[in-house]
Design an enzyme around this catalytic site. Structure first.
Site, PDB file in Angstrom:
ATOM      1  N   LEU A   1      -2.815  -4.416  -0.837  1.00  0.00           N
ATOM      2  CA  LEU A   1      -3.660  -3.240  -0.984  1.00  0.00           C
ATOM      3  C   LEU A   1      -3.481  -2.431   0.291  1.00  0.00           C
ATOM      4  CD1 LEU A   1      -7.007  -4.678  -2.442  1.00  0.00           C
ATOM      5  CD2 LEU A   1      -5.421  -3.126  -3.596  1.00  0.00           C
ATOM      6  N   ASP A   2      -3.250  -1.123   0.166  1.00  0.00           N
ATOM      7  CA  ASP A   2      -3.017  -0.343   1.377  1.00  0.00           C
ATOM      8  C   ASP A   2      -4.292  -0.238   2.209  1.00  0.00           C
ATOM      9  OD1 ASP A   2      -4.525   2.120   0.827  1.00  0.00           O
ATOM     10  OD2 ASP A   2      -3.016   2.552  -0.681  1.00  0.00           O
ATOM     11  N   ILE A   3      -4.156   0.238   3.410  1.00  0.00           N
ATOM     12  CA  ILE A   3      -5.249   0.233   4.377  1.00  0.00           C
ATOM     13  C   ILE A   3      -6.472   1.007   3.890  1.00  0.00           C
ATOM     14  CG2 ILE A   3      -4.339   2.245   5.635  1.00  0.00           C
ATOM     15  CD1 ILE A   3      -5.361   0.886   8.236  1.00  0.00           C
TER      16      ILE A   3
END
Length: 251
Positions: free
Chosen positions: A112-114
């Site tokens: 999951l991206d930041i």
């Protein structure tokens, strides 16, 4: 019967098949003291050979049985073991907060991206992680997404995906299995999206393409695993019975 070395490593460690292939290409694997650098390398009786990764003997006495933890990744945390920029990382955070997991080997299933939050699956099995990640295995990813845009842009997006599963953006195809409206309030809309694979920033790129600005993105499901009542930074353990029920082929 011979097996590919990468498959053997994936079955007996936390590495996925792809990770194992990288280890081999980087000359970090040796069999009986001889470095192997070909990903197609095969061996017969596994127990009759000594396989080492970075000089450490691989334990092939028993296939690693998948253990699974569900983690609510908060916004601002990197899906990584460490970050050269010093930002919070998933594994440091989990192991720092949960003493019983401090010595546990674990990898994440996808990322999951930041700026995204929600369900992140952690496991001790590279083989299990790889199985869940492969698009052909049809493991659905479910997201709740809040977007900001005029309602006619939402209507345009819905019309498009009513007749299409794929949209091409910058020569890359992005696919949605389904899209539905959860709620709307003026120009703020909550959407439910389901897709079969997780390309880099896929949902954000699709929404941007239809002039919808993502203000919150939460993964709420991954196959049979659900976020449920988990709160940010909480971890829940999945029983082996549940894993066997849904993935008997991995045992």
């Amino acid at each position: 019967m011979t097996q590919r070395l990468a498959k053997i490593i994936a079955a007996h460690s936390v590495y996925s098949r792809r990770d194992a292939e990288r280890l081999i290409l980087d000359a970090r694997v040796d069999v009986d003291g001889i470095v192997v650098s070909e990903v197609g390398f095969k061996i017969g009786d596994v127990a009759a050979h000594k396989i080492c990764i970075d000089g450490e003997l691989l334990n092939v006495s028993d296939i690693t049985q998948p253990a699974v933890w569900l983690y609510y990744k908060p916004v601002g945390v990197i899906t990584s073991a460490r970050d050269p920029q010093g930002r919070d990382c998933v594994f440091e955070r989990v192991k720092g907060r949960y003493a019983h997991l401090a010595q546990q080997k674990m990898i994440s299933v996808g990322r999951l991206d930041i700026n995204s939050e929600g369900l992140l699956i952690l496991t001790n099995s590279g083989q299990f992680a790889r199985y869940l990640e492969l698009p052909q295995n049809k493991i659905a990813r479910e997201y709740k997404v809040r977007v900001y845009c005029k309602k006619n842009y939402i209507e345009e997006m819905f019309r498009y995906f009513k007749n299409n599963k794929t949209v091409s953006i910058d020569c890359i195809d992005y696919s949605l299995d389904s899209i539905s409206l959860i709620s709307s309030s003026q120009n703020h809309h909550w959407l439910k999206l389901i897709l079969w694979e997780g390309k880099n920033r896929e949902i954000r790129k699709i929404c941007t393409f239809f002039h919808a600005q993502v203000s919150r993105l939460i993964r709420v499901g991954y196959g049979p695993f659900k976020l449920g009542d988990l709160k940010p930074d909480q971890v829940a353990n999945c029983s082996s019975e549940m894993i066997k029920k849904y993935f008997p082929q991995l045992y």
